[in-house]
Design a protein around this motif. Sequence first.
Motif, mmCIF file in Angstrom:
data_model
loop_
_atom_site.group_PDB
_atom_site.id
_atom_site.type_symbol
_atom_site.label_atom_id
_atom_site.label_comp_id
_atom_site.label_asym_id
_atom_site.label_seq_id
_atom_site.Cartn_x
_atom_site.Cartn_y
_atom_site.Cartn_z
ATOM 1 N N GLU A 64 39.454 31.582 39.534
ATOM 2 C CA GLU A 64 39.690 30.433 38.661
ATOM 3 C C GLU A 64 40.202 30.872 37.293
ATOM 4 O OE1 GLU A 64 36.108 28.198 38.367
ATOM 5 O OE2 GLU A 64 36.092 27.617 40.484
ATOM 6 N N LEU A 65 39.606 31.919 36.749
ATOM 7 C CA LEU A 65 40.048 32.439 35.448
ATOM 8 C C LEU A 65 41.450 33.016 35.528
ATOM 9 C CD1 LEU A 65 36.763 34.115 34.174
ATOM 10 C CD2 LEU A 65 37.964 32.208 33.091
ATOM 11 N N CYS A 66 41.741 33.692 36.624
ATOM 12 C CA CYS A 66 43.092 34.234 36.804
ATOM 13 C C CYS A 66 44.120 33.108 36.828
ATOM 14 C CB CYS A 66 43.172 35.053 38.096
ATOM 15 S SG CYS A 66 42.321 36.640 38.016
ATOM 16 N N GLY A 70 46.975 32.424 34.013
ATOM 17 C CA GLY A 70 48.288 32.762 34.565
ATOM 18 C C GLY A 70 48.429 34.218 34.961
ATOM 19 N N ILE A 71 47.329 34.813 35.393
ATOM 20 C CA ILE A 71 47.353 36.217 35.816
ATOM 21 C C ILE A 71 47.892 36.293 37.237
ATOM 22 C CG2 ILE A 71 45.948 38.259 36.265
ATOM 23 C CD1 ILE A 71 43.894 37.135 34.277
ATOM 24 N N GLU A 72 48.998 37.000 37.401
ATOM 25 C CA GLU A 72 49.583 37.174 38.728
ATOM 26 C C GLU A 72 48.883 38.328 39.436
ATOM 27 O OE1 GLU A 72 53.801 37.516 38.678
ATOM 28 O OE2 GLU A 72 54.104 35.646 37.561
ATOM 29 N N LEU A 73 48.444 38.089 40.648
ATOM 30 C CA LEU A 73 47.672 39.078 41.389
ATOM 31 C C LEU A 73 48.500 39.734 42.481
ATOM 32 C CD1 LEU A 73 44.341 37.087 41.830
ATOM 33 C CD2 LEU A 73 44.961 38.690 40.009
ATOM 34 N N GLU A 75 48.673 41.869 46.153
ATOM 35 C CA GLU A 75 47.946 41.708 47.402
ATOM 36 C C GLU A 75 46.667 42.530 47.389
ATOM 37 O OE1 GLU A 75 48.540 39.522 49.844
ATOM 38 O OE2 GLU A 75 50.081 38.793 48.463
ATOM 39 N N GLU A 76 46.715 43.709 46.770
ATOM 40 C CA GLU A 76 45.518 44.544 46.648
ATOM 41 C C GLU A 76 44.409 43.792 45.912
ATOM 42 O OE1 GLU A 76 47.653 48.934 46.166
ATOM 43 O OE2 GLU A 76 47.390 47.624 44.431
ATOM 44 N N GLU A 77 44.794 43.160 44.812
ATOM 45 C CA GLU A 77 43.811 42.467 43.981
ATOM 46 C C GLU A 77 43.253 41.231 44.676
ATOM 47 O OE1 GLU A 77 45.621 43.760 39.631
ATOM 48 O OE2 GLU A 77 46.416 42.029 40.707
ATOM 49 N N LYS A 78 44.079 40.561 45.435
ATOM 50 C CA LYS A 78 43.608 39.375 46.142
ATOM 51 C C LYS A 78 42.519 39.720 47.165
ATOM 52 C CE LYS A 78 47.953 36.817 45.719
ATOM 53 N NZ LYS A 78 49.151 36.296 46.435
ATOM 54 N N THR A 79 42.591 40.907 47.718
ATOM 55 C CA THR A 79 41.604 41.319 48.713
ATOM 56 C C THR A 79 40.494 42.186 48.115
ATOM 57 O OG1 THR A 79 42.988 43.236 49.306
ATOM 58 C CG2 THR A 79 43.277 41.222 50.596
ATOM 59 N N LEU A 83 38.081 44.074 41.269
ATOM 60 C CA LEU A 83 39.009 44.605 40.270
ATOM 61 C C LEU A 83 39.363 43.571 39.199
ATOM 62 C CD1 LEU A 83 41.590 46.512 42.530
ATOM 63 C CD2 LEU A 83 39.709 47.494 41.224
ATOM 64 N N LEU A 84 39.126 42.311 39.491
ATOM 65 C CA LEU A 84 39.637 41.250 38.624
ATOM 66 C C LEU A 84 38.898 41.132 37.301
ATOM 67 C CD1 LEU A 84 40.288 38.433 41.254
ATOM 68 C CD2 LEU A 84 41.820 40.243 40.460
ATOM 69 N N HIS A 85 37.665 41.633 37.236
ATOM 70 C CA HIS A 85 36.911 41.466 35.995
ATOM 71 C C HIS A 85 37.596 42.126 34.807
ATOM 72 C CE1 HIS A 85 35.478 45.560 36.882
ATOM 73 N NE2 HIS A 85 35.121 45.619 35.613
ATOM 74 N N ALA A 86 38.341 43.202 35.059
ATOM 75 C CA ALA A 86 39.042 43.868 33.958
ATOM 76 C C ALA A 86 40.113 42.945 33.370
ATOM 77 C CB ALA A 86 39.675 45.165 34.463
ATOM 78 N N LYS A 87 40.823 42.256 34.226
ATOM 79 C CA LYS A 87 41.882 41.359 33.772
ATOM 80 C C LYS A 87 41.316 40.120 33.088
ATOM 81 C CE LYS A 87 44.994 42.802 37.516
ATOM 82 N NZ LYS A 87 46.094 43.350 36.722
ATOM 83 N N THR A 88 40.297 39.524 33.703
ATOM 84 C CA THR A 88 39.749 38.299 33.118
ATOM 85 C C THR A 88 39.015 38.586 31.808
ATOM 86 O OG1 THR A 88 37.799 38.490 34.568
ATOM 87 C CG2 THR A 88 39.607 37.083 35.319
#
Length: 202
Positions: A64-66, A70-73, A75-79, A83-88
Amino acid sequence: MTDANAILSSMTISEGRLKHTLGVAEAAKELARVHFPALDEKTVELAALMHDYTKEYPAEKQFELCAHYGIELTEEEKTTPKLLHAKTAAMIASDRFSLPSDACSAIYWHTTGRANMTPFEIVIYLADYIEEFRDDPSCIKLREFYKKAMQKELDKTTALYKTLVRSFDTTIKHLLADDKLICSNTVQARNFYINQLNAVTF
């Protein structure tokens, strides 16, 4: 820009995560003092406090935060939502706490690393790995490796880069052993710093 108390008082993290976060802040300030004294110590501390700000958010909230930011993910990140906490966290650091772009970039890359990291990125990435409270055997070994390298190497940058390479190797070995995807940024970071060391050697 905010202060440490504002960040700490807004956190919703476990006691263990808080202990780790405070350890990263101290380790980051020490790494900056030793290797990159031009970095502002207060800003280094704030970035370190923010690095795992969203670490304990569920995957749904990360996605939801991504979407919100507008954070583009990839395929690695989607699965691999861990890893997403660094970006958010980086986005919240900028949006909510007005941290400067170099601090936010350090938060953004602290999990995977990348090739040709900035001094700020190196400090937060490595502090996350070697702060004193991390008791995972691989973290303990890397912490000791860094200390020995700093004693052995005449050039502190060489000691730092060797520690970075060892950290990437450790991460990659763990991911291989668990049959997990390896982030391409981590592989590129490893190869970059090996080339940097080879350039010094030859």
